[in-house]
Design an enzyme around this catalytic site. Sequence first.
Site, PDB file in Angstrom:
ATOM      1  N   HIS A 157       0.806  -1.224   0.000  1.00  0.00           N
ATOM      2  CA  HIS A 157       0.000   0.000   0.000  1.00  0.00           C
ATOM      3  C   HIS A 157       0.835   1.268   0.000  1.00  0.00           C
ATOM      4  CE1 HIS A 157      -3.339  -2.641   1.993  1.00  0.00           C
ATOM      5  NE2 HIS A 157      -3.214  -2.865   0.701  1.00  0.00           N
TER       6      HIS A 157
ATOM      7  N   THR B 163      -3.392  -8.750  10.986  1.00  0.00           N
ATOM      8  CA  THR B 163      -4.280  -8.141   9.993  1.00  0.00           C
ATOM      9  C   THR B 163      -5.697  -8.681  10.160  1.00  0.00           C
ATOM     10  OG1 THR B 163      -4.737  -7.782   7.636  1.00  0.00           O
ATOM     11  CG2 THR B 163      -3.640  -9.854   8.213  1.00  0.00           C
TER      12      THR B 163
HETATM   13  C1  BV8 Z   1      -7.955  -2.368  -5.390  1.00  0.00           C
HETATM   14  C2  BV8 Z   1      -4.642   3.439   2.734  1.00  0.00           C
HETATM   15  C3  BV8 Z   1      -8.723  -2.576  -7.638  1.00  0.00           C
HETATM   16  C4  BV8 Z   1      -5.144   4.672   3.253  1.00  0.00           C
HETATM   17  C5  BV8 Z   1      -5.461   1.274   2.719  1.00  0.00           C
HETATM   18  C6  BV8 Z   1     -12.075  -7.241  -3.938  1.00  0.00           C
HETATM   19  C7  BV8 Z   1     -10.934  -7.205  -4.729  1.00  0.00           C
HETATM   20  C8  BV8 Z   1     -10.240  -6.012  -4.905  1.00  0.00           C
HETATM   21  C9  BV8 Z   1     -10.679  -4.837  -4.284  1.00  0.00           C
HETATM   22  C10 BV8 Z   1     -11.813  -4.890  -3.506  1.00  0.00           C
HETATM   23  C11 BV8 Z   1     -12.510  -6.072  -3.336  1.00  0.00           C
HETATM   24  N1  BV8 Z   1     -13.562  -5.808  -2.521  1.00  0.00           N
HETATM   25  C12 BV8 Z   1     -13.539  -4.518  -2.168  1.00  0.00           C
HETATM   26  C13 BV8 Z   1     -12.521  -3.926  -2.769  1.00  0.00           C
HETATM   27  C14 BV8 Z   1     -12.196  -2.523  -2.646  1.00  0.00           C
HETATM   28  C15 BV8 Z   1     -11.197  -2.229  -1.517  1.00  0.00           C
HETATM   29  C16 BV8 Z   1     -11.424  -3.046  -0.283  1.00  0.00           C
HETATM   30  O1  BV8 Z   1     -10.753  -4.045  -0.055  1.00  0.00           O
HETATM   31  N2  BV8 Z   1     -12.340  -2.593   0.549  1.00  0.00           N
HETATM   32  C17 BV8 Z   1     -12.575  -3.282   1.805  1.00  0.00           C
HETATM   33  C18 BV8 Z   1     -12.703  -2.268   2.926  1.00  0.00           C
HETATM   34  C19 BV8 Z   1     -13.785  -4.167   1.628  1.00  0.00           C
HETATM   35  N3  BV8 Z   1      -9.855  -2.461  -1.988  1.00  0.00           N
HETATM   36  C20 BV8 Z   1      -9.258  -1.465  -2.660  1.00  0.00           C
HETATM   37  O2  BV8 Z   1      -9.786  -0.416  -2.947  1.00  0.00           O
HETATM   38  C21 BV8 Z   1      -7.806  -1.730  -3.075  1.00  0.00           C
HETATM   39  N4  BV8 Z   1      -7.710  -1.438  -4.467  1.00  0.00           N
HETATM   40  O3  BV8 Z   1      -8.110  -3.514  -5.125  1.00  0.00           O
HETATM   41  O4  BV8 Z   1      -8.020  -1.841  -6.684  1.00  0.00           O
HETATM   42  C22 BV8 Z   1     -10.200  -2.458  -7.324  1.00  0.00           C
HETATM   43  C23 BV8 Z   1     -10.720  -1.240  -6.896  1.00  0.00           C
HETATM   44  C24 BV8 Z   1     -12.097  -1.169  -6.611  1.00  0.00           C
HETATM   45  C25 BV8 Z   1     -12.921  -2.297  -6.734  1.00  0.00           C
HETATM   46  C26 BV8 Z   1     -12.363  -3.511  -7.144  1.00  0.00           C
HETATM   47  C27 BV8 Z   1     -10.998  -3.593  -7.438  1.00  0.00           C
HETATM   48  C28 BV8 Z   1      -6.852  -0.801  -2.360  1.00  0.00           C
HETATM   49  C29 BV8 Z   1      -6.863  -1.089  -0.902  1.00  0.00           C
HETATM   50  C30 BV8 Z   1      -6.562   0.186  -0.155  1.00  0.00           C
HETATM   51  C31 BV8 Z   1      -5.287   0.056   0.629  1.00  0.00           C
HETATM   52  N5  BV8 Z   1      -5.142   1.232   1.465  1.00  0.00           N
HETATM   53  N6  BV8 Z   1      -5.296   2.369   3.410  1.00  0.00           N
HETATM   54  C32 BV8 Z   1      -4.654   4.909   4.602  1.00  0.00           C
HETATM   55  O5  BV8 Z   1      -4.944   4.074   5.469  1.00  0.00           O
HETATM   56  O6  BV8 Z   1      -3.967   5.929   4.776  1.00  0.00           O
HETATM   57  S1  BV8 Z   1      -6.091  -0.065   3.512  1.00  0.00           S
HETATM   58  C33 BV8 Z   1      -5.783   0.015   5.178  1.00  0.00           C
HETATM   59  O7  BV8 Z   1      -6.290  -1.216   5.685  1.00  0.00           O
HETATM   60  C34 BV8 Z   1      -4.314   0.017   5.546  1.00  0.00           C
HETATM   61  O8  BV8 Z   1      -3.460   0.132   4.452  1.00  0.00           O
HETATM   62  C35 BV8 Z   1      -4.121  -1.331   6.228  1.00  0.00           C
HETATM   63  O9  BV8 Z   1      -2.906  -1.840   5.928  1.00  0.00           O
HETATM   64  C36 BV8 Z   1      -5.222  -2.115   5.628  1.00  0.00           C
HETATM   65  C37 BV8 Z   1      -5.606  -3.396   6.272  1.00  0.00           C
HETATM   66  O10 BV8 Z   1      -5.879  -3.174   7.630  1.00  0.00           O
HETATM   67  P1  BV8 Z   1      -5.087  -4.086   8.684  1.00  0.00           P
HETATM   68  O11 BV8 Z   1      -3.637  -3.913   8.442  1.00  0.00           O
HETATM   69  O12 BV8 Z   1      -5.618  -5.475   8.648  1.00  0.00           O
HETATM   70  O13 BV8 Z   1      -5.413  -3.354  10.038  1.00  0.00           O
HETATM   71  P2  BV8 Z   1      -6.735  -3.520  10.944  1.00  0.00           P
HETATM   72  O14 BV8 Z   1      -6.753  -2.397  11.921  1.00  0.00           O
HETATM   73  O15 BV8 Z   1      -7.905  -3.751  10.070  1.00  0.00           O
HETATM   74  O16 BV8 Z   1      -6.492  -4.900  11.743  1.00  0.00           O
HETATM   75  C38 BV8 Z   1      -5.449  -4.985  12.686  1.00  0.00           C
HETATM   76  C39 BV8 Z   1      -5.396  -6.441  13.122  1.00  0.00           C
HETATM   77  O17 BV8 Z   1      -4.292  -6.613  13.996  1.00  0.00           O
HETATM   78  C40 BV8 Z   1      -6.637  -6.896  13.879  1.00  0.00           C
HETATM   79  O18 BV8 Z   1      -7.014  -8.189  13.419  1.00  0.00           O
HETATM   80  C41 BV8 Z   1      -6.155  -6.964  15.341  1.00  0.00           C
HETATM   81  O19 BV8 Z   1      -6.810  -8.002  16.060  1.00  0.00           O
HETATM   82  C42 BV8 Z   1      -4.695  -7.296  15.163  1.00  0.00           C
HETATM   83  N7  BV8 Z   1      -3.815  -6.824  16.230  1.00  0.00           N
HETATM   84  C43 BV8 Z   1      -3.896  -5.648  16.919  1.00  0.00           C
HETATM   85  N8  BV8 Z   1      -2.856  -5.574  17.781  1.00  0.00           N
HETATM   86  C44 BV8 Z   1      -2.112  -6.703  17.618  1.00  0.00           C
HETATM   87  C45 BV8 Z   1      -2.723  -7.498  16.634  1.00  0.00           C
HETATM   88  N9  BV8 Z   1      -2.230  -8.699  16.246  1.00  0.00           N
HETATM   89  C46 BV8 Z   1      -1.106  -9.123  16.874  1.00  0.00           C
HETATM   90  N10 BV8 Z   1      -0.463  -8.413  17.823  1.00  0.00           N
HETATM   91  C47 BV8 Z   1      -0.943  -7.215  18.223  1.00  0.00           C
HETATM   92  N11 BV8 Z   1      -0.296  -6.524  19.189  1.00  0.00           N
END
Ligand code: BV8
Length: 293
Positions: A147, A239
């Site tokens: 990303h 994640t």
């Molecule tokens: C794309 C940047 C083509 C901004 C981010 C199917 C296929 C393709 C795309 C899609 C699809 N379905 C939907 C889509 C669209 C979208 C998407 O996925 N939406 C989701 C919300 C449903 N995807 C996109 O738009 C991607 N582009 O595929 O292009 C396309 C486009 C449109 C439609 C079709 C295809 C681009 C993705 C965007 C990436 N940018 N952010 C910013 O943040 O500044 S995403 C953002 O979430 C971050 O980058 C982050 O890295 C990412 C994932 O989050 P996580 O890292 O998992 O973090 P989270 O807080 O969620 O979870 C933390 C975890 O850690 C938890 O489980 C927790 O329990 C655990 N944890 C906490 N503490 C600890 C721990 N574990 C261990 N130890 C600890 N101490």
Amino acid sequence: MCIVSRSIRKRTKTLGFVPKFLSQTQASDLAKFKQDLKSAKEVVVLSGAGISAESGIPTFRGNDGLWRKLSCPDLSKPSVFRDDPGLVWEFYHFRREMVLKTKPNAGHIAIAQYEARHKNDKKVTVVTQNFDGLHAKAGSSRVIELHGNLFKTRCTKCNEVLVNTDSPICPALAGQGSPTSNKLTSDIAEKDLPHCKKPDCNGLLRPHIVWFGETLEPAIVEQTDAVISKCNVCLVVGTSSLVFPAAAYPSVMAAGGTIVAEFNLEPTLISSTKFDYYFEGPSSVTLPEALNE
Ligand code: BV8
Ligand code: ZN
């Protein structure tokens, strides 16, 4: 913190001894995972915000993932940048300044040290959704940033991508970006935001981060596909597996016979169905346990 692990595949091998905090099954899972890891030639660590949580960087979907009551997806969209680039730059300036004060934790370091110990017999690649740069800072040498990176800018006119760790990135952002302000627009004029230094360009710079609705860089996707197609063991760390296409990679690997172990504080939507191992606990504890021989 005890490692609670559950192996989906039936494991019969047990340890000669049971460490006091692990039950017989849990210890055998960890022992069995270490066996699987030992025979792996290609290892992938797919990480998310959770691996950096203990370095002090808020995760996205935990309740600390908000800025001015706005969530990341509200702010990280091309349309928001088009309408109010100053607001988006305040948001990223705040995160740049926060990350500049953080350092890798024991989880990042365990991965980097594991790679260094096995530089002659294994290929260890980090595929990260994070853009804090902490894996590289910890010493990992093969890092694919799906990303983008907080400390890279991209010119909206000539597309040049440059590393930029200036703090602040421009004078107008000094002291700006407070997460608690209730201002939902920015007063910073576009001309005072970061601009391309090429004399014939001078385009407005944006963070080199993949926003929702934007495609990942083709070269990055290609690199990732190449690495996951040969992976023997994958560690999925910190994640929520909600964002695609990153969320799809572990299941694709599992379907291809890769052994997949999830490291998280709680099971995610896909862990129970797709993965061979699940190690519960903070990754700064569970990763050293799993990677230190
Ligand atoms: C794309 C940047 C083509 C901004 C981010 C199917 C296929 C393709 C795309 C899609 C699809 N379905 C939907 C889509 C669209 C979208 C998407 O996925 N939406 C989701 C919300 C449903 N995807 C996109 O738009 C991607 N582009 O595929 O292009 C396309 C486009 C449109 C439609 C079709 C295809 C681009 C993705 C965007 C990436 N940018 N952010 C910013 O943040 O500044 S995403 C953002 O979430 C971050 O980058 C982050 O890295 C990412 C994932 O989050 P996580 O890292 O998992 O973090 P989270 O807080 O969620 O979870 C933390 C975890 O850690 C938890 O489980 C927790 O329990 C655990 N944890 C906490 N503490 C600890 C721990 N574990 C261990 N130890 C600890 N101490
Ligand atoms: Zn330019």
